[in-house]
Scaffold this active site. Structure first.
Site, PDB file in Angstrom:
ATOM      1  N   ASP A 407       0.865  -1.169   0.000  1.00  0.00           N
ATOM      2  CA  ASP A 407       0.000   0.000   0.000  1.00  0.00           C
ATOM      3  C   ASP A 407       0.908   1.228   0.000  1.00  0.00           C
ATOM      4  O   ASP A 407       2.102   1.131   0.284  1.00  0.00           O
ATOM      5  CB  ASP A 407      -0.886  -0.024   1.247  1.00  0.00           C
ATOM      6  CG  ASP A 407      -1.760   1.199   1.350  1.00  0.00           C
ATOM      7  OD1 ASP A 407      -2.372   1.568   0.341  1.00  0.00           O
ATOM      8  OD2 ASP A 407      -1.821   1.794   2.441  1.00  0.00           O
ATOM      9  N   ASP A 610      -1.341  -0.943   6.177  1.00  0.00           N
ATOM     10  CA  ASP A 610      -1.510  -0.465   7.552  1.00  0.00           C
ATOM     11  C   ASP A 610      -2.922  -0.020   7.893  1.00  0.00           C
ATOM     12  O   ASP A 610      -3.218   0.260   9.053  1.00  0.00           O
ATOM     13  CB  ASP A 610      -0.564   0.708   7.814  1.00  0.00           C
ATOM     14  CG  ASP A 610      -1.058   2.003   7.187  1.00  0.00           C
ATOM     15  OD1 ASP A 610      -1.626   1.941   6.075  1.00  0.00           O
ATOM     16  OD2 ASP A 610      -0.881   3.065   7.805  1.00  0.00           O
ATOM     17  N   ASP A 614      -6.893  -2.047   3.986  1.00  0.00           N
ATOM     18  CA  ASP A 614      -5.950  -3.079   3.556  1.00  0.00           C
ATOM     19  C   ASP A 614      -6.285  -4.454   4.131  1.00  0.00           C
ATOM     20  O   ASP A 614      -5.706  -5.458   3.712  1.00  0.00           O
ATOM     21  CB  ASP A 614      -4.520  -2.713   3.998  1.00  0.00           C
ATOM     22  CG  ASP A 614      -4.026  -1.433   3.338  1.00  0.00           C
ATOM     23  OD1 ASP A 614      -4.314  -1.249   2.144  1.00  0.00           O
ATOM     24  OD2 ASP A 614      -3.359  -0.629   4.016  1.00  0.00           O
TER      25      ASP A 614
END
Length: 722
Positions: A407, A610, A614
């Site tokens: 990410d 995080d 996600d």
């Protein structure tokens, strides 16, 4: 007994290292394999395992009786003048019976019970190492008791040249004593596998200096600290709990949790982690997380749970052990039959001794310990390096990963938007004037970018005025009045709606697009319906990200950025970091689908993220990797947590994964080779060639040594270089 995880309520629970689903409120033996349970709950103080205490006591008692029993049985073989020669021959077996009985029936009672329990289901795959030990000891002891009490029941083929029926009390007692030695050594070694976590807990401060409302200070117990308390941390002291710096500036050594040797500068507004060391200046910290909510407590909970999980490779060991035990029992029976028919005199006695030796030496304890003991040690080593494995499956799969999906926000970048640019138009207000107006309006917004703008204005020392008429326009921006001026902050559409002149709007919008291409979020500003400038906020790339990605690529990983951010912003970060592939503007479900598509092509995928968005992708990936600075949902969905949110820790995790799997394979190979060689020798394969027979006592010693060897090899992981 409960086999479900739950709140322990502070009570120590016990579990089996080979069957972690077994959880009990008190120590004892595993009902599935008979192995001694060990503490599941890790506390600040070393928990004395009652099983270890009990086994140690039984060992000393066994030695008191076994040593004279062994000497008594061996005297006629080693000296010509037997001091007990005057004792009538029929009396000697009774003396041996008196010495052996407490050893077998009290010292060895736990082993006999475990062996009996393994036979209750009457299914071959429930047999285990205690089946073999129980059978070996029981056969030797019961045979000897019958031979002592009713020797006339035995045929001539089972008598020696003195017409006496040989007894094997010393073999039964020695087997129990040697197994007890192995159990004590094993339990002591297993207790050391949690030493890394216990050391972390032991380093946590026991008290803190609390600041009271009247300005005075008092020392309080760490358990008495509540969220919101202000705590003074002097140079050289440990930070008591997780919190935020509200006064002071210092360098904090976080190496005990993150593995990074360089101290981190902390100033007002920065987060701090409990149990880390304040090295330089004084700090005042406001407590934000206390007790079980602190990072240290979460680390302990994660590692304690992870140490009880099993890697998929353990299934191989379980399958082999389930087949191995009934095969050994069959070999033992065949050994007795062959020796009793074709062996030398006394045939029946030789058959019995060799059959017992086969049962003892083949105990699969080394095979059963090969995987879980390595996993347990690796979990502790990972915690020291700032890497937390949620389960054993993650540590096995990580070394085989081919793609690392990342990410952007909070993983590659800091995840904290920062004011980076204030630009004004010619003839317009000054930068500080424009920023003051914008920040005054944005104080009414809860958007993260608004917080970054306000923080930037405060850092510049600007005084913010009250704003009236605040209005948030969904998808466009915000409106408000400051000092009688109408201020609009947002995108092109918002300013167009406010009637801003099109040509001026197009010019400033072109500049905003250039900033967006560099990864910034640019907002246009109009004052009294005239273009006044723009404000840019960016999420800076973490200082360690470039080094981490370069190292991961050298380690053979391909990098894919999978983000929900706009393409222009994501592309700028991807280009700056040299990322192999980019997919932007993804919803949470889209991220999981992209990972599934990679997996469908036969690729093994790790995902690092995080945020809550996600979580589905982390769960879908072969290995989910959560930033320790991220959300609880992300951490709960991941198999690996990086304590400090630093991607360089993935390299450490990969090295630990390789070292652990190599260690497990070494243990399994040793256990397989040991049993493959030991069983034929115990059965008497070398007797026709070299006249060599294996005593049950030597077999018991070899069996115990094999378990200790496997544990010693696993403990080498504590010194693995990461």
């Amino acid at each position: 007994m409960s086999e479900q995880d739950g709140d322990t309520g502070g009570k120590v629970q016990w579990t089996c290292p080979m069957h972690p689903e077994v959880i009990r409120d008190e120590p004892g033996a595993c009902p599935k394999c008979g192995m001694a349970l060990e503490p599941r709950t890790i506390t600040g103080a070393r928990v004395e395992n009652p099983e270890l205490h009990d086994m140690r006591r039984r060992l000393w008692v066994s030695l008191i009786f076994t040593i004279p029993l062994f000497v008594l049985s061996m005297l006629p073989m080693v000296i010509t003048a037997d001091p007990l020669a005057s004792v009538p021959a029929p009396i000697r077996p009774w003396i041996e019976l008196l010495l052996a009985t407490p050893v077998v029936l009290w010292c060895g009672w736990p082993f006999l019970v475990r062996g009996a329990r393994s036979l209750v289901p009457r299914r071959p795959w429930n047999l285990n190492m205690w089946t073999l030990i129980g059978l070996g000891v029981t056969v030797a002891y019961v045979y000897s008791v019958v031979a002592t009490i009713a020797p006339d029941l035995f045929p001539a083929s089972m008598r020696d040249h003195h017409d006496r029926v040989p007894v094997y009390f010393e073999a039964a007692a020695m087997i129990v004593a040697l197994v007890l030695v192995g159990q004590v050594l094993e339990l002591r070694a297993r207790s050391r596998t949690g030493a890394a976590i216990e050391a972390l807990l032991g380093m946590a401060p026991k008290s803190a200096r609390k600041l009271l409302d009247d300005g005075s200070e008092i020392d309080v117990d760490i358990a008495a600290i509540q969220v919101g308390d202000r705590l003074r941390v002097r140079p050289g002291e440990q930070i008591p709990v997780d919190g935020e710096v509200v006064d002071g500036r210092s360098s904090v050594d976080e190496s005990m949790l993150t593995g990074e040797p360089l101290p981190v500068t902390k100033q007002i507004g920065d987060p701090v982690i409990g149990a880390t060391l304040n090295t330089a200046g004084g700090l005042v910290v406001r407590a934000q997380k206390v007790g079980s909510e602190t990072m240290l407590a979460r680390i302990v909970a994660l590692v304690a749970e992870a140490q009880r999980s099993r890697a998929p490779i353990q299934a191989l060991a379980d399958t082999v052990a389930g087949v191995f035990v009934p095969v050994v029992v069959a070999v033992s029976i065949a050994t007795f039959v062959i020796w009793s028919i074709w062996g030398p005199e006394p045939r029946m006695a030789h058959g019995l001794v060799n059959a017992v030796a086969v049962l003892i030496i083949a105990c699969p304890c080394a095979l059963g310990l090969a995987t879980p003991i390595s996993i347990m040690v690796a979990m502790g080593r990972g915690a020291q390096a700032g890497v937390l494995f949620a389960d054993a499956e993650a540590i096995e799969r990580l070394e085989a990963v081919q793609w690392l999906v990342v990410d952007k926000t909070g993983t590659l970048t800091e995840g904290k938007p920062t004011l980076t640019r204030v630009e004004t138009v010619p003839g317009g207000p000054s930068e500080d004037q424009l920023l003051g107006w914008v920040a005054s309006v944005e104080r009414g917004s809860e958007h993260p970018l608004a917080a970054a703008i306000v923080a930037g204005a405060v850092q510049r020392g600007l005084e913010l005025d009250p704003a009236q008429g605040f209005e948030s326009v969904t998808g466009k921006g915000v409106l408000g009045r400051v000092d009688g001026r109408a201020v609009a902050i947002g995108n092109h559409a918002l300013l167009d709606d406010q009637g801003v002149e099109a040509q001026a709007l197009a010019a400033i919008d072109e500049r905003a697009e250039a900033l967006r291409a560099e990864g910034a979020s640019a907002m246009l500003v109009a004052v009294d319906r005239r273009v006044a400038g723009l404000i840019a906020v960016a999420d800076p790339i973490k200082a360690s990200t470039r080094e981490a990605l370069a190292g991961l690529r050298e380690d053979g990983l391909q990098i894919l950025m999978l983000t929900g951010d706009a393409h222009a912003t994501a592309a700028h970060v991807a280009d700056a970091l040299g990322i192999d592939a980019l997919i932007s503007e993804q919803l949470p479900a889209d991220k999981a689908a992209e990972i599934a598509a990679l997996q469908a092509k036969g690729q093994r995928v790790a995902m690092a993220g995080d945020g809550i968005n996600d979580a589905p992708a982390l769960a879908q990936a072969d290995v989910g990797i959560a930033m320790g600075t991220g959300t609880d949902v992300a951490i709960g969905s991941a198999g690996v947590t990086l304590v400090h949110g630093d991607l360089r820790a993935i390299l450490r995790a990969r090295r630990l994964s390789r070292a652990t799997m190599r260690n497990i394979k070494q243990n399994l190979a040793f256990a397989f080779v040991y049993n493959a060689l030991g069983v034929p020798v115990a059965a008497g394969l070398l007797y026709p060639i070299a006249g060599v027979l294996l005593s049950p006592m030597i077999a018991a010693a070899a069996m115990s040594l094999s378990s200790v060897s496997v544990i010693s090899n696993a403990l080498r992981l504590r010194r693995a270089k990461l």
